[in-house]
Scaffold this motif. Sequence first.
Motif, mmCIF file in Angstrom:
data_model
loop_
_atom_site.group_PDB
_atom_site.id
_atom_site.type_symbol
_atom_site.label_atom_id
_atom_site.label_comp_id
_atom_site.label_asym_id
_atom_site.label_seq_id
_atom_site.Cartn_x
_atom_site.Cartn_y
_atom_site.Cartn_z
ATOM 1 N N ASP A 183 0.842 -1.206 0.000
ATOM 2 C CA ASP A 183 0.000 0.000 0.000
ATOM 3 C C ASP A 183 0.878 1.257 0.000
ATOM 4 O O ASP A 183 0.641 2.209 -0.774
ATOM 5 C CB ASP A 183 -0.901 0.025 1.239
ATOM 6 N N LEU A 184 1.876 1.266 0.858
ATOM 7 C CA LEU A 184 2.736 2.438 0.979
ATOM 8 C C LEU A 184 3.538 2.670 -0.299
ATOM 9 O O LEU A 184 3.665 3.804 -0.775
ATOM 10 C CB LEU A 184 3.684 2.240 2.175
ATOM 11 N N ALA A 185 4.060 1.589 -0.883
ATOM 12 C CA ALA A 185 4.850 1.724 -2.115
ATOM 13 C C ALA A 185 3.987 2.217 -3.278
ATOM 14 O O ALA A 185 4.412 3.056 -4.074
ATOM 15 C CB ALA A 185 5.501 0.388 -2.445
ATOM 16 N N ALA A 186 2.761 1.674 -3.391
ATOM 17 C CA ALA A 186 1.869 2.114 -4.480
ATOM 18 C C ALA A 186 1.521 3.592 -4.341
ATOM 19 O O ALA A 186 1.497 4.342 -5.335
ATOM 20 C CB ALA A 186 0.608 1.270 -4.491
ATOM 21 N N PHE A 187 1.266 4.014 -3.099
ATOM 22 C CA PHE A 187 0.941 5.419 -2.877
ATOM 23 C C PHE A 187 2.138 6.315 -3.212
ATOM 24 O O PHE A 187 2.003 7.334 -3.897
ATOM 25 C CB PHE A 187 0.509 5.627 -1.430
ATOM 26 N N ALA A 188 3.339 5.941 -2.759
ATOM 27 C CA ALA A 188 4.527 6.760 -2.994
ATOM 28 C C ALA A 188 4.823 6.889 -4.487
ATOM 29 O O ALA A 188 5.161 7.974 -4.995
ATOM 30 C CB ALA A 188 5.729 6.148 -2.262
ATOM 31 N N SER A 189 4.701 5.794 -5.230
ATOM 32 C CA SER A 189 4.972 5.830 -6.668
ATOM 33 C C SER A 189 3.985 6.736 -7.401
ATOM 34 O O SER A 189 4.381 7.549 -8.240
ATOM 35 C CB SER A 189 4.910 4.414 -7.231
ATOM 36 N N ALA A 190 2.692 6.599 -7.087
ATOM 37 C CA ALA A 190 1.686 7.431 -7.752
ATOM 38 C C ALA A 190 1.843 8.898 -7.358
ATOM 39 O O ALA A 190 1.727 9.798 -8.193
ATOM 40 C CB ALA A 190 0.291 6.925 -7.413
ATOM 41 N N TYR A 191 2.110 9.140 -6.102
ATOM 42 C CA TYR A 191 2.248 10.508 -5.597
ATOM 43 C C TYR A 191 3.406 11.234 -6.315
ATOM 44 O O TYR A 191 3.243 12.342 -6.826
ATOM 45 C CB TYR A 191 2.489 10.458 -4.091
ATOM 46 N N ASN A 192 4.580 10.609 -6.365
ATOM 47 C CA ASN A 192 5.722 11.248 -7.034
ATOM 48 C C ASN A 192 5.526 11.329 -8.546
ATOM 49 O O ASN A 192 5.988 12.271 -9.184
ATOM 50 C CB ASN A 192 7.010 10.489 -6.723
ATOM 51 N N GLY A 193 4.842 10.324 -9.114
ATOM 52 C CA GLY A 193 4.556 10.394 -10.548
ATOM 53 C C GLY A 193 3.710 11.614 -10.894
ATOM 54 O O GLY A 193 3.934 12.285 -11.911
ATOM 55 N N ILE A 194 2.719 11.910 -10.048
ATOM 56 C CA ILE A 194 1.872 13.081 -10.268
ATOM 57 C C ILE A 194 2.685 14.373 -10.118
ATOM 58 O O ILE A 194 2.550 15.313 -10.913
ATOM 59 C CB ILE A 194 0.690 13.063 -9.294
ATOM 60 N N ARG A 195 3.548 14.427 -9.144
ATOM 61 C CA ARG A 195 4.367 15.631 -8.943
ATOM 62 C C ARG A 195 5.282 15.894 -10.143
ATOM 63 O O ARG A 195 5.372 17.004 -10.660
ATOM 64 C CB ARG A 195 5.198 15.492 -7.661
ATOM 65 N N VAL A 196 5.976 14.852 -10.593
ATOM 66 C CA VAL A 196 6.903 15.015 -11.713
ATOM 67 C C VAL A 196 6.146 15.413 -12.982
ATOM 68 O O VAL A 196 6.597 16.262 -13.761
ATOM 69 C CB VAL A 196 7.715 13.725 -11.930
ATOM 70 N N ALA A 197 4.980 14.806 -13.199
ATOM 71 C CA ALA A 197 4.191 15.139 -14.394
ATOM 72 C C ALA A 197 3.761 16.592 -14.393
ATOM 73 O O ALA A 197 3.493 17.169 -15.453
ATOM 74 C CB ALA A 197 2.965 14.230 -14.469
ATOM 75 N N ASN A 198 3.694 17.192 -13.214
ATOM 76 C CA ASN A 198 3.301 18.601 -13.102
ATOM 77 C C ASN A 198 4.479 19.504 -12.742
ATOM 78 O O ASN A 198 4.300 20.610 -12.248
ATOM 79 C CB ASN A 198 2.192 18.727 -12.058
ATOM 80 N N CYS A 199 5.683 19.028 -13.050
ATOM 81 C CA CYS A 199 6.929 19.782 -12.850
ATOM 82 C C CYS A 199 7.154 20.181 -11.397
ATOM 83 O O CYS A 199 7.729 21.242 -11.115
ATOM 84 C CB CYS A 199 6.951 21.027 -13.746
ATOM 85 N N LEU A 200 6.713 19.343 -10.480
ATOM 86 C CA LEU A 200 6.990 19.551 -9.056
ATOM 87 C C LEU A 200 8.087 18.573 -8.641
ATOM 88 O O LEU A 200 8.113 17.423 -9.102
ATOM 89 C CB LEU A 200 5.727 19.303 -8.229
ATOM 90 N N PRO A 201 8.985 19.012 -7.803
ATOM 91 C CA PRO A 201 10.066 18.102 -7.397
ATOM 92 C C PRO A 201 9.520 16.927 -6.597
ATOM 93 O O PRO A 201 8.659 17.102 -5.729
ATOM 94 C CB PRO A 201 10.970 18.993 -6.539
ATOM 95 N N PRO A 202 9.995 15.732 -6.873
ATOM 96 C CA PRO A 202 9.497 14.566 -6.121
ATOM 97 C C PRO A 202 10.020 14.567 -4.689
ATOM 98 O O PRO A 202 11.048 15.165 -4.370
ATOM 99 C CB PRO A 202 10.052 13.386 -6.917
#
Length: 293
Positions: free
Chosen positions: A158-177
């Motif tokens: 659960d934690l790994a899936a959340f972390a991967s999706a969370y950082n993926g969204i940040r990078v896609a929107n030019c936010l630092p992971p």
Amino acid sequence: MRRRSAMLSTVFTTVLAISLAASGHEPAVSTVAAQPVEQAAAPAERSVVTAASINRAGEARLEAQRDALRESLGNVREHLAQAPADEPAPTTTAGDAVAAERPSGTNAAATVSATGASAPTAAPQPAAPSCPAPLPGGTGSAPARVSAGGVAGTTSADLAAFASAYNGIRVANCLPPVPTGNFRYDACMEDRLFWMAEDPSTDPMSAWGHLGSVRSDGVPSVGCDGNLAGGTGNTGSTVAQKWWDSMSHRASLYRPGETGGTAGVCVYFAMSHGGVPNEPVSFTRAAARWGAC
């Protein structure tokens, strides 16, 4: 006195000429009377002849000039009325002008326009800032606790899936992971999720909400608050997207306005699976918050 004598002589001569003519001597009239007339008329006749010649020459020149003028006017009329019109020059639009002047290759920096002046070259544009790349590494672990009422808690997946999706969204929107090691399991938020999941009511919304919500059996609230998401079929990935899609949750959990780095940022997460009395394991509740490590 002399003038008077001359006049009398002239009159006498004239009278004599008339008298002789009357008497039949015609030649004498010609001899005596014609001579002074010829002598007096000669200069005038020459003047008349000369003037006439000059006039004729002048008229000839004027006539020649008029002929030349008529011919010239005729040519002008022919040019204006009969000569074929010139083919109109092709119209050049602003777009054509730009296309014509734009360099077509790397060696075209010295392109010269039609006027002979060097065409202006576009000022170099600053390179667009590149978006950050995802960070390597794995997340921490979660204990996969089970509550007293039998509700399953957060797993490492659960934690790994959340972390991967969370950082993926940040990078896609030019936010630092956020560094992957800074995603943390939070037992306090999980305690509150357990408290909601163990509400004996068949209504899953009975105890749902932030601090201040109540359970149907009156058991007081426990645990810590956070950004909440839940429902059937949710995972760590889907709740990360739900929080981004909600503007209020995005501001709280993703902090897009933060200008500093993320090295000291930790994102805390917890999830429960199922509930009493009859909620399936596929029905999940999740909580997350942004904080310092």
